[in-house]
Write a protein that holds these residues in place. Structure first.
Motif, short mmCIF file in Angstrom:
data_model
loop_
_atom_site.label_atom_id
_atom_site.label_comp_id
_atom_site.label_asym_id
_atom_site.label_seq_id
_atom_site.Cartn_x
_atom_site.Cartn_y
_atom_site.Cartn_z
N ASP A 122 0.85 -1.20 0.00
CA ASP A 122 0.00 0.00 0.00
C ASP A 122 0.88 1.25 0.00
O ASP A 122 1.88 1.30 0.73
CB ASP A 122 -0.88 0.04 1.25
N PRO A 123 0.51 2.25 -0.78
CA PRO A 123 1.25 3.52 -0.69
C PRO A 123 0.95 4.21 0.63
O PRO A 123 -0.15 4.09 1.18
CB PRO A 123 0.70 4.32 -1.88
N VAL A 124 1.93 4.91 1.15
CA VAL A 124 1.77 5.59 2.43
C VAL A 124 0.63 6.59 2.38
O VAL A 124 -0.10 6.78 3.36
CB VAL A 124 3.08 6.29 2.84
N VAL A 125 0.43 7.21 1.22
CA VAL A 125 -0.62 8.25 1.11
C VAL A 125 -2.02 7.69 1.28
O VAL A 125 -2.97 8.44 1.51
CB VAL A 125 -0.52 8.98 -0.26
N ASN A 140 9.22 8.40 -9.97
CA ASN A 140 8.47 9.13 -8.96
C ASN A 140 7.26 8.34 -8.47
O ASN A 140 6.18 8.89 -8.27
CB ASN A 140 8.03 10.50 -9.49
N ARG A 141 7.42 7.05 -8.29
CA ARG A 141 6.29 6.23 -7.84
C ARG A 141 6.08 6.39 -6.33
O ARG A 141 7.01 6.75 -5.60
CB ARG A 141 6.52 4.77 -8.20
N PRO A 142 4.89 6.10 -5.84
CA PRO A 142 4.60 6.31 -4.41
C PRO A 142 5.45 5.41 -3.51
O PRO A 142 5.74 4.26 -3.85
CB PRO A 142 3.11 5.94 -4.31
N ILE A 143 5.83 5.93 -2.37
CA ILE A 143 6.54 5.15 -1.36
C ILE A 143 5.54 4.25 -0.65
O ILE A 143 4.41 4.67 -0.34
CB ILE A 143 7.25 6.07 -0.36
N THR A 144 5.93 3.01 -0.38
CA THR A 144 5.01 2.03 0.20
C THR A 144 5.36 1.70 1.66
O THR A 144 6.45 2.03 2.14
CB THR A 144 5.04 0.72 -0.61
N LEU A 145 4.43 1.01 2.32
CA LEU A 145 4.67 0.56 3.69
C LEU A 145 5.85 -0.40 3.75
O LEU A 145 6.66 -0.36 4.68
CB LEU A 145 3.41 -0.13 4.24
N ARG A 146 5.97 -1.29 2.75
CA ARG A 146 7.07 -2.24 2.70
C ARG A 146 8.42 -1.51 2.68
O ARG A 146 9.37 -1.91 3.35
CB ARG A 146 6.95 -3.13 1.47
N GLU A 147 8.49 -0.45 1.92
CA GLU A 147 9.75 0.29 1.80
C GLU A 147 10.11 1.01 3.09
O GLU A 147 11.29 1.07 3.46
CB GLU A 147 9.66 1.25 0.61
N LEU A 148 9.11 1.54 3.78
CA LEU A 148 9.39 2.16 5.07
C LEU A 148 9.89 1.11 6.06
O LEU A 148 10.86 1.33 6.79
CB LEU A 148 8.13 2.83 5.62
N ALA A 153 13.09 3.18 1.59
CA ALA A 153 12.25 4.23 0.99
C ALA A 153 13.05 5.46 0.59
O ALA A 153 12.52 6.35 -0.07
CB ALA A 153 11.14 4.63 1.97
N GLY A 154 14.31 5.53 1.02
CA GLY A 154 15.11 6.71 0.71
C GLY A 154 14.82 7.88 1.63
O GLY A 154 15.17 9.02 1.32
N MET A 155 14.18 7.62 2.77
CA MET A 155 13.83 8.70 3.69
C MET A 155 15.06 9.22 4.42
O MET A 155 16.00 8.46 4.70
CB MET A 155 12.82 8.19 4.72
N PRO A 156 15.09 10.51 4.76
CA PRO A 156 16.17 11.03 5.61
C PRO A 156 16.22 10.26 6.92
O PRO A 156 15.22 9.70 7.36
CB PRO A 156 15.75 12.49 5.84
N ARG A 157 17.39 10.25 7.56
CA ARG A 157 17.56 9.45 8.77
C ARG A 157 16.70 9.95 9.93
O ARG A 157 16.04 9.17 10.61
CB ARG A 157 19.02 9.44 9.19
N GLU A 158 16.70 11.27 10.16
CA GLU A 158 16.03 11.80 11.35
C GLU A 158 14.84 12.69 10.99
O GLU A 158 14.74 13.22 9.89
CB GLU A 158 17.03 12.59 12.21
#
Length: 316
Positions: A122-125, A140-148, A153-158
């Motif tokens: 599922d996308p986070v949105v 530019n595809r949506p970030i998913t729960l699996r990636e988080l 997901a490529g998210m910043p660390r903090e």
């Protein structure tokens, strides 16, 4: 042509789940009557005493489990190192377990998946409509729960600085930031990503992340002296320390975490963490509580391999 050239270009995008190495199945025996085990525990005690003294830790606790049995536990130091009359630290005391909290967030995710309330992809949105982060990658595809959950997901660390750390405030600041790398390319550890995961999947429960973990996970493991409510657990929480630049120690402030609780806000006793380890060692349907099927335990202990080589189509 004087010659010809054959160029083979392999573009690999793979996500392979591999179970951790299988270890010998535990054999039931009386630990208390095993001279080998008792000698090993004595050696462990001596080693930990040395580490405690050498590193000058204010307090430390250790618990050893064998399958479903806690076979040894001990505390080192004081419950409150700033009081000379303080009782010794015990594994029954509570500490903040920091990033081990993330494993409970992942467990919650799998429970909700099995209940049909969320999908890993599922996308986070879907759960946080205001979630967005700039992504220069063409897909530019949506970030998913699996990636988080897998830190891919490529998210910043903090978590970015905010006046007040609410979900809405954090997402507002995040919308002006960029991913560290395109999603599902490689791992990048992110406290922010795990916090967002917990705040996203709580929407599927009709309640809060904290309430779900305290009501649907901790009791079934037998973790009776664990939770997110510091006020409730305060009499049992050992006093932590912060080391100043001059080498001296002061009491560590209690960060009640709020938004970031899913990434590091759980408090637990040493004995409760032993029970948590025993839960992960359950190897049969009879041992696994209904709240967590055995295949989920295997999934939690699996390895995620991500290999991706992105090549612009006009080069092929």
């Amino acid at each position: 042509m004087a010659g010809s050239c054959l160029i083979l270009l392999f573009v690999c995008v793979a996500a392979i789940y591999c179970q951790c190495p299988r270890y010998p199945k535990p054999v039931a025996f009386n630990v208390a009557n095993s001279s080998v085990i008792q000698a090993s525990l004595s050696q462990l005690d001596d080693y930990l005493k040395g580490v405690f003294q050498q590193e000058k830790f204010p307090g430390m606790m250790a618990v050893v489990v064998y399958d479903q049995e806690t076979v040894w536990s001990k505390g080192y130091g004081s419950f409150n190192p700033f009081e000379s009359s303080s009782p010794p630290l015990s594994p029954s005391n509570v500490v903040r377990i920091a990033s081990i909290t993330k494993t409970f967030t992942t467990m919650m995710l799998y429970q909700l998946r099995d209940a049909g309330k969320v999908s890993l992809d599922d996308p986070v949105v879907k759960y946080l409509p205001n979630f967005s982060i700039k992504n220069p990658d063409p897909t530019n595809r949506p970030i998913t729960l699996r990636e988080l959950a897998s830190h891919t997901a490529g998210m910043p660390r903090e978590t970015p600085p905010c006046d007040v750390y609410t979900v809405d405030n954090v997402l507002k600041v995040l919308s002006r930031m960029y991913v560290i790398h395109p999603p599902f390319v490689r791992p990048h550890y992110s406290n922010l990503g795990m916090a967002i995961l917990g705040r996203a999947i709580e929407k599927a429960t009709g309640g809060t992340y904290e309430a779900y973990v305290e009501e649907n996970i901790l009791p079934y493991i037998g973790m009776k002296l664990s939770g997110f409510n510091y006020t409730k657990l305060a009499p049992y929480v050992a006093v932590g320390t912060t080391t100043l630049n001059n080498g001296s120690h002061v009491p560590a402030p209690i960060d009640k975490d709020g938004f970031g609780a899913p990434s590091g806000g759980l408090f637990a006793s040493g004995m409760d963490m032993g029970r948590y380890m025993s839960m992960l060692f359950r190897t049969s349907a009879k041992q696994v509580d209904e709240f967590l099927c055995y295949h989920i335990i295997l999934f939690i202990l699996s390895l995620l391999y991500v290999a991706c080589l992105r090549v612009p189509l006009n080069l092929l």
